[in-house]
Design an enzyme around this catalytic site. Structure first.
Site, PDB file in Angstrom:
ATOM      1  N   LYS A 202      -0.245 -34.137  32.228  1.00 57.90           N
ATOM      2  CA  LYS A 202      -0.123 -32.716  32.555  1.00 57.90           C
ATOM      3  C   LYS A 202       1.157 -32.209  31.904  1.00 57.90           C
ATOM      4  O   LYS A 202       2.260 -32.625  32.263  1.00 57.90           O
ATOM      5  CB  LYS A 202      -0.087 -32.505  34.063  1.00 57.90           C
ATOM      6  CG  LYS A 202       0.002 -31.031  34.461  1.00 57.90           C
ATOM      7  CD  LYS A 202      -0.043 -30.873  35.978  1.00 57.90           C
ATOM      8  CE  LYS A 202       0.052 -29.412  36.378  1.00 57.90           C
ATOM      9  NZ  LYS A 202       0.010 -29.233  37.850  1.00 57.90           N
ATOM     10  N   ARG A 212       0.104 -19.115  38.669  1.00 61.40           N
ATOM     11  CA  ARG A 212       1.158 -18.911  39.672  1.00 61.40           C
ATOM     12  C   ARG A 212       0.810 -17.730  40.571  1.00 61.40           C
ATOM     13  O   ARG A 212       1.091 -17.735  41.771  1.00 61.40           O
ATOM     14  CB  ARG A 212       2.507 -18.693  38.974  1.00 61.40           C
ATOM     15  CG  ARG A 212       2.851 -19.781  37.948  1.00 61.40           C
ATOM     16  CD  ARG A 212       3.425 -21.034  38.578  1.00 61.40           C
ATOM     17  NE  ARG A 212       3.366 -22.190  37.692  1.00 61.40           N
ATOM     18  CZ  ARG A 212       4.184 -22.450  36.680  1.00 61.40           C
ATOM     19  NH1 ARG A 212       5.148 -21.589  36.379  1.00 61.40           N
ATOM     20  NH2 ARG A 212       4.056 -23.556  35.971  1.00 61.40           N
ATOM     21  N   ARG A 223       9.460 -26.891  35.764  1.00 61.03           N
ATOM     22  CA  ARG A 223       8.981 -28.197  36.220  1.00 61.03           C
ATOM     23  C   ARG A 223       9.128 -29.260  35.138  1.00 61.03           C
ATOM     24  O   ARG A 223       8.393 -30.234  35.119  1.00 61.03           O
ATOM     25  CB  ARG A 223       7.517 -28.067  36.659  1.00 61.03           C
ATOM     26  CG  ARG A 223       7.363 -27.170  37.874  1.00 61.03           C
ATOM     27  CD  ARG A 223       5.918 -26.849  38.188  1.00 61.03           C
ATOM     28  NE  ARG A 223       5.849 -26.088  39.438  1.00 61.03           N
ATOM     29  CZ  ARG A 223       4.834 -25.318  39.787  1.00 61.03           C
ATOM     30  NH1 ARG A 223       3.788 -25.187  38.990  1.00 61.03           N
ATOM     31  NH2 ARG A 223       4.847 -24.669  40.942  1.00 61.03           N
ATOM     32  N   GLU A 239       1.524 -42.526  30.051  1.00 66.16           N
ATOM     33  CA  GLU A 239       1.179 -42.038  31.388  1.00 66.16           C
ATOM     34  C   GLU A 239      -0.281 -42.362  31.730  1.00 66.16           C
ATOM     35  O   GLU A 239      -0.600 -42.739  32.860  1.00 66.16           O
ATOM     36  CB  GLU A 239       1.412 -40.527  31.467  1.00 66.16           C
ATOM     37  CG  GLU A 239       2.870 -40.092  31.424  1.00 66.16           C
ATOM     38  CD  GLU A 239       3.540 -40.184  32.791  1.00 66.16           C
ATOM     39  OE1 GLU A 239       2.936 -40.753  33.732  1.00 66.16           O
ATOM     40  OE2 GLU A 239       4.671 -39.686  32.918  1.00 66.16           O
ATOM     41  N   LYS A 254      -4.276 -31.826  30.908  1.00 68.01           N
ATOM     42  CA  LYS A 254      -4.084 -30.413  31.250  1.00 68.01           C
ATOM     43  C   LYS A 254      -2.832 -29.884  30.561  1.00 68.01           C
ATOM     44  O   LYS A 254      -1.786 -30.519  30.668  1.00 68.01           O
ATOM     45  CB  LYS A 254      -3.964 -30.283  32.773  1.00 68.01           C
ATOM     46  CG  LYS A 254      -3.820 -28.860  33.291  1.00 68.01           C
ATOM     47  CD  LYS A 254      -3.750 -28.852  34.820  1.00 68.01           C
ATOM     48  CE  LYS A 254      -3.649 -27.420  35.349  1.00 68.01           C
ATOM     49  NZ  LYS A 254      -3.555 -27.380  36.823  1.00 68.01           N
ATOM     50  N   SER A 280      -5.509 -21.392  33.357  1.00 69.44           N
ATOM     51  CA  SER A 280      -5.530 -19.945  33.589  1.00 69.44           C
ATOM     52  C   SER A 280      -5.147 -19.138  32.358  1.00 69.44           C
ATOM     53  O   SER A 280      -5.728 -18.079  32.084  1.00 69.44           O
ATOM     54  CB  SER A 280      -4.596 -19.599  34.751  1.00 69.44           C
ATOM     55  OG  SER A 280      -3.259 -20.019  34.483  1.00 69.44           O
ATOM     56  N   TYR A 319     -12.805 -21.845  34.852  1.00 66.16           N
ATOM     57  CA  TYR A 319     -13.083 -20.730  35.756  1.00 66.16           C
ATOM     58  C   TYR A 319     -14.393 -20.038  35.401  1.00 66.16           C
ATOM     59  O   TYR A 319     -14.868 -19.197  36.167  1.00 66.16           O
ATOM     60  CB  TYR A 319     -11.910 -19.746  35.734  1.00 66.16           C
ATOM     61  CG  TYR A 319     -10.624 -20.393  36.196  1.00 66.16           C
ATOM     62  CD1 TYR A 319     -10.384 -20.607  37.549  1.00 66.16           C
ATOM     63  CD2 TYR A 319      -9.669 -20.844  35.276  1.00 66.16           C
ATOM     64  CE1 TYR A 319      -9.226 -21.238  37.975  1.00 66.16           C
ATOM     65  CE2 TYR A 319      -8.507 -21.476  35.693  1.00 66.16           C
ATOM     66  CZ  TYR A 319      -8.294 -21.671  37.045  1.00 66.16           C
ATOM     67  OH  TYR A 319      -7.155 -22.313  37.468  1.00 66.16           O
TER      68      TYR A 319
END
Length: 329
Positions: A202, A212, A223, A239, A254, A280, A319
């Site tokens: 990610k 958000r 982050r 990872e 992602k 998004s 979505y």
């Protein structure tokens, strides 16, 4: 007019008709490959549109139930739930996410009751929706995300979600050791059959911006101490391998579109299914261009999803999942 015998190879022969193109298609896109992310908010009595994501809403419990049934009836393969608590219920450790009466856990029970085994019910196993600081973890005295305290909290979240009916839990916070800890915690609590969707790669992406708003996140700062640097492909592979070693049942990349090389790498090494999340910002860009008549929305959506599948994703979070299921029917 061509010279006799030239060209000997004519790839266009296999593009000559729609039937021929279907026959030789190397990548398929089907509703069963898609997962629909859905947002359910506490304390609202009507749908709340998300301005930066046209057509996406924060659901009430009742509207979520109706929309979920419609998506499953259309053939969508799975549903991924995000809970949005009231501001007054947020705290430093995300207690509303663990509370059996918290909005996410209540909504999971609703859908488990309504849909049973007709779908794969997934839950976002993270703290950013539930904390008053908006980070994906528990903070230490210096305001830094405490990895091990956060992982312990994730275990509590995952067990609460499993108790509420989740078939799959999705730790998306990129904490070190989170997959192994969740596997141990779920097994110890009697949920050995609940699968773990590991957000293995990610990236710290600008394309999360509209999300958000979708979860009413109050993040201050960034982050980057836990999400990956966008330029680090080898780190992503590390990872992925760590999460596989810890027992991941599915791995997630992602965002999707900007990281198709990572999706392809993951597909080449992973013995478990690979998921990719059309996030998004990817959604909002296509919506904005289509709203200005710069592109054909349906064609762009199908092309983007087919590209993600072509790169090697077995599962795509989008979505548009319910819309695409209807378009393809």
């Amino acid at each position: 007019m061509s010279v006799s015998g030239y060209p000997r190879h004519r790839p266009r022969r296999l593009r000559s008709t729609p039937a021929m193109r279907r026959l030789v298609a190397q990548t398929s896109l089907e509703p069963r490959n898609l997962v629909l992310p859905m947002f359910v908010a506490d304390g609202i009595d009507e749908l709340r549109p998300i301005a930066s994501m046209p057509g996406v809403v924060q659901h009430t419990r009742d509207s979520l139930r109706r929309a979920a049934v419609a998506a499953v009836d259309a053939g969508v393969g799975g549903l991924n739930l995000f809970g949005v608590p009231r501001d007054q219920d947020k705290d430093a450790t995300g207690s509303a996410g663990v509370d059996p009466d918290g909005i996410l856990n209540v909504a999971l029970r609703d859908l488990a009751e309504d849909l049973g085994d007709a779908t794969v019910l997934m839950a976002d196993t993270c703290l950013d929706e539930f904390t008053d600081h908006g980070h994906c973890g528990v903070l230490d005295g210096q305001g830094r995300v405490d990895n091990d305290a956060t992982v312990a909290r994730y275990v509590e979240l995952a067990v609460a979600q499993a108790e509420s009916g989740a078939n799959v839990v999705g730790p998306s916070g990129m904490m070190d050791g989170q997959i192994g800890a969740l596997r141990d915690g779920l097994d110890s609590a009697g949920y050995a059959d609940v699968a773990i969707l590991a957000y293995a790669a990610k990236f710290s992406s600008a394309f999360y911006g509209p999300f958000r708003e979708a979860v009413s996140c109050s993040l201050s700062g960034d982050r980057r101490t836990y999400q990956q640097e966008p330029g680090n492909a080898r780190e992503a592979l590390r990872e992925i391998k760590l999460d596989l070693d810890e027992g991941a049942d599915i791995i997630m990349i992602k965002p999707a579109s900007g990281y198709l090389d990572v999706v392809a790498t993951a597909a080449g090494v992973s013995p478990v299914p690979v998921a990719a999340y059309q996030v998004s910002g990817e959604y909002a860009m296509i919506c904005a261009a289509a709203a200005n008549n710069w592109i054909d929305e349906r064609a762009a959506v199908l092309e983007s999803l087919t590209s993600i599948r072509r790169a090697g994703a077995d599962i795509v979070f989008t979505y548009w999942a319910a819309d695409v299921a209807c378009w393809l029917s």
